[in-house]
Enzyme design. Structure first.
Site, PDB file in Angstrom:
ATOM      1  N   ARG A   1       0.818  -1.214   0.000  1.00  0.00           N
ATOM      2  CA  ARG A   1       0.000   0.000   0.000  1.00  0.00           C
ATOM      3  C   ARG A   1       0.854   1.267   0.000  1.00  0.00           C
ATOM      4  O   ARG A   1       0.441   2.282  -0.568  1.00  0.00           O
ATOM      5  CB  ARG A   1      -0.946  -0.005   1.203  1.00  0.00           C
ATOM      6  CG  ARG A   1      -2.115  -0.945   0.993  1.00  0.00           C
ATOM      7  CD  ARG A   1      -3.003  -1.011   2.202  1.00  0.00           C
ATOM      8  NE  ARG A   1      -4.287  -1.613   1.867  1.00  0.00           N
ATOM      9  CZ  ARG A   1      -5.182  -1.978   2.765  1.00  0.00           C
ATOM     10  NH1 ARG A   1      -4.939  -1.818   4.046  1.00  0.00           N
ATOM     11  NH2 ARG A   1      -6.331  -2.502   2.386  1.00  0.00           N
TER      12      ARG A   1
ATOM     13  N   LYS B   1     -13.356 -10.193   8.660  1.00  0.00           N
ATOM     14  CA  LYS B   1     -14.175  -8.991   8.906  1.00  0.00           C
ATOM     15  C   LYS B   1     -15.621  -9.255   8.483  1.00  0.00           C
ATOM     16  O   LYS B   1     -16.109  -8.713   7.497  1.00  0.00           O
ATOM     17  CB  LYS B   1     -13.612  -7.817   8.116  1.00  0.00           C
ATOM     18  CG  LYS B   1     -12.341  -7.243   8.693  1.00  0.00           C
ATOM     19  CD  LYS B   1     -11.983  -5.978   7.941  1.00  0.00           C
ATOM     20  CE  LYS B   1     -10.544  -5.602   8.129  1.00  0.00           C
ATOM     21  NZ  LYS B   1     -10.028  -4.861   6.965  1.00  0.00           N
TER      22      LYS B   1
ATOM     23  N   GLY C   1      -6.006  -5.978   2.033  1.00  0.00           N
ATOM     24  CA  GLY C   1      -4.643  -5.859   2.558  1.00  0.00           C
ATOM     25  C   GLY C   1      -4.025  -7.218   2.834  1.00  0.00           C
ATOM     26  O   GLY C   1      -2.917  -7.527   2.382  1.00  0.00           O
TER      27      GLY C   1
ATOM     28  N   GLY D   1     -12.709  -4.505   1.589  1.00  0.00           N
ATOM     29  CA  GLY D   1     -14.084  -4.030   1.755  1.00  0.00           C
ATOM     30  C   GLY D   1     -14.465  -3.072   0.641  1.00  0.00           C
ATOM     31  O   GLY D   1     -15.582  -3.122   0.106  1.00  0.00           O
TER      32      GLY D   1
HETATM   33  P1  ADP Z   1      -8.462  -8.614   3.842  1.00  0.00           P
HETATM   34  O1  ADP Z   1      -7.472  -7.771   4.596  1.00  0.00           O
HETATM   35  O2  ADP Z   1      -7.816  -9.332   2.706  1.00  0.00           O
HETATM   36  O3  ADP Z   1      -9.677  -7.826   3.435  1.00  0.00           O
HETATM   37  P2  ADP Z   1      -9.600  -9.626   6.324  1.00  0.00           P
HETATM   38  O4  ADP Z   1      -8.957  -8.466   7.009  1.00  0.00           O
HETATM   39  O5  ADP Z   1     -11.072  -9.696   6.301  1.00  0.00           O
HETATM   40  O6  ADP Z   1      -8.995  -9.758   4.838  1.00  0.00           O
HETATM   41  O7  ADP Z   1      -9.121 -10.977   7.014  1.00  0.00           O
HETATM   42  C1  ADP Z   1      -7.767 -11.360   7.088  1.00  0.00           C
HETATM   43  C2  ADP Z   1      -7.502 -12.087   8.384  1.00  0.00           C
HETATM   44  O8  ADP Z   1      -8.423 -13.148   8.545  1.00  0.00           O
HETATM   45  C3  ADP Z   1      -6.124 -12.693   8.441  1.00  0.00           C
HETATM   46  O9  ADP Z   1      -5.389 -12.045   9.450  1.00  0.00           O
HETATM   47  C4  ADP Z   1      -6.383 -14.163   8.790  1.00  0.00           C
HETATM   48  O10 ADP Z   1      -5.506 -14.681   9.763  1.00  0.00           O
HETATM   49  C5  ADP Z   1      -7.794 -14.131   9.335  1.00  0.00           C
HETATM   50  N1  ADP Z   1      -8.483 -15.419   9.202  1.00  0.00           N
HETATM   51  C6  ADP Z   1      -8.671 -16.163   8.093  1.00  0.00           C
HETATM   52  N2  ADP Z   1      -9.303 -17.317   8.374  1.00  0.00           N
HETATM   53  C7  ADP Z   1      -9.521 -17.322   9.708  1.00  0.00           C
HETATM   54  C8  ADP Z   1     -10.125 -18.249  10.628  1.00  0.00           C
HETATM   55  N3  ADP Z   1     -10.636 -19.402  10.198  1.00  0.00           N
HETATM   56  N4  ADP Z   1     -10.176 -17.899  11.924  1.00  0.00           N
HETATM   57  C9  ADP Z   1      -9.670 -16.727  12.355  1.00  0.00           C
HETATM   58  N5  ADP Z   1      -9.078 -15.814  11.544  1.00  0.00           N
HETATM   59  C10 ADP Z   1      -9.012 -16.096  10.240  1.00  0.00           C
HETATM   60 MG    MG Z   2      -7.386  -7.095   6.631  1.00  0.00          MG
END
Ligand code: ADP
Ligand code: MG
Length: 399
Positions: free
Chosen positions: A37, A202, A356, A379
């Protein structure tokens, strides 16, 4: 869509306030684990430098909940930016206040100042009616640039209210422009089948978008903690898995909606369970329609799921992926995310990854060149697919 861009406006010697997205993933020792980023902001910053601008950068980092939290300072981001730019980057300890105001006033052309984490102030996420916080941020600046695609789905002070103070001078940065143009073209008339993969954790911010995805995609694959919330909504005992209980009804509604629309939802057939979130822990693979083991939690999709999804995904002509499929930061729980990333990278399709953490996972595998587009916003890209625009983009000045 036609918003003012950097090339439409006379920037020479101006004081330019830029909302960037330096919300970077951090290691346990608070060092930056992925600087995608920050790198993504360089085009805009270099262009402003070339135009002799004084540059004031602002961003949020993490979720400090409106209070100062030294673990979420942007100081390290200033250092990293300075190395990447090969140019000094000054740092202000507070986003607003007398000292920062003076700092801004005395900033010379070609000087760069990064302000401390905007979210140390509650007004960033919860703007007050008087817009005082946005007004203070705007003070002393001639032009506002939004280059924070990843935050533009939120009506936050530095994204939305701030534009009130820059009539005809609130413009798109290069990154925002690139992201918006790309996504717009990709989803306008997507090559089909169009599949979405949603994971991550999230849930509260992403589950609503799933409803509208049922109108757009041909199938959806759900992993990560998101899938645990769905399993619980279906009445499966998911033991200690991460679930947002407030959204169980919403999950049920999503399942219902996809059923009505006859769009398949693929949940993991099997999951990897772990006792603790650490490398040296006991793990077990279980079929996901059974009760999960007591005191264990789902941390990844299982091997049967990987091969099942591989077969299905290979048919796709457009793939949108947001959210890792497991806790990929821990090697033992990263197999699902890594294998699916590898599988997708070899498919001949339009392949978009947003978020991210998701992009960090792709970078870690050095697969970034094999994807059509890596979006800095998770998001934000989801909401863009839903609404074909974002509040932070709409608020900018028209051409
Ligand atoms: P992004 O940043 O790509 O939008 P999110 O922030 O929603 O994605 O989620 C990323 C996080 O989700 C990572 O830190 C990962 O460790 C966590 N995660 C993925 N699967 C699980 C799970 N089954 N239980 C808890 N945390 C999880
Ligand atoms: Mg994230």
């Amino acid at each position: 869509m036609d918003k003012l861009t950097l090339k439409d406006i006379d920037l020479k010697n101006k004081k330019v306030l830029v909302r960037v997205d330096f919300n970077v993933p951090l290691n346990e020792d608070l060092s930056i684990s992925d600087d995608t980023r920050i790198k993504a902001s360089l085009d805009t910053i270099n262009y402003l430098l070339k135009n002799n601008c004084s540059i004031i950068l602002m961003s949020h980092l993490g979720r400090p909940k409106g209070k100062k939290d030294k673990n979420l300072s942007l100081k390290n981001a200033a250092k990293r930016l300075s190395i990447l730019l090969k140019h000094e980057v000054k740092f202000a300890d507070d986003a607003i206040g007398k000292d920062t105001e003076n700092f801004k006033k005395n900033l010379k052309p070609k000087e760069i100042l990064l302000l401390e984490n905007l979210r140390f102030h509650p007004e960033e996420e919860k703007p007050k009616d008087d817009n005082k916080f946005a007004e203070e941020l705007a003070k002393g600046c001639d032009i506002y640039v939004n280059d924070a695609f990843g935050s533009s789905h939120r009506k936050h002070s530095s994204i939305f209210q701030i534009t009130n103070f820059f009539k005809n001078r609130a413009i798109e940065g290069f990154l925002l422009e690139k992201e918006v143009d790309f996504l717009y073209k990709a989803i306008q008339d997507p090559k089909r089948p169009f599949y979405a993969i949603i994971g991550g954790k999230k849930i509260s911010t992403k589950i609503g978008v799933l409803n509208s995805l049922s109108e757009i995609v041909d199938a959806i694959f759900i992993g990560g903690a998101m899938s645990s919330t769905f399993f619980k909504a279906m009445g499966i005992d998911v033991a200690s898995s991460l679930v947002e209980d407030d959204f169980l009804d919403e999950a049920k509604k999503v399942l219902e909606k996809f059923k009505i629309k006859k769009v398949p939802i693929y949940l993991p057939i099997d999951v990897l369970l772990a006792k603790d979130i650490k490398e040296e822990t006991e793990t077990k693979i279980v079929e996901s329609d059974k009760t999960f083991l007591k005191n264990y939690q789902a941390v990844d999709i299982g091997p049967k799921t990987i091969s099942d999804w591989e077969k299905k995904l290979k048919l796709a002509k457009t793939i949108f992926w947001n959210g890792p499929l497991g806790i990929f930061e821990i090697d033992k729980f990263s197999l699902g995310t890594n294998k699916i990333a590898k599988i997708i990278s070899d498919i001949d399709a339009v392949k978009i990854v947003g978020g991210g953490d998701s992009v960090a996972a792709i970078n870690k595998l050095h697969l970034e060149k094999k994807f059509t587009h890596l979006s800095t916003g998770g998001g934000a890209s989801l909401e863009f697919i839903e609404f074909k625009s974002l509040p932070g983009v709409e608020a900018l000045s028209d051409q």
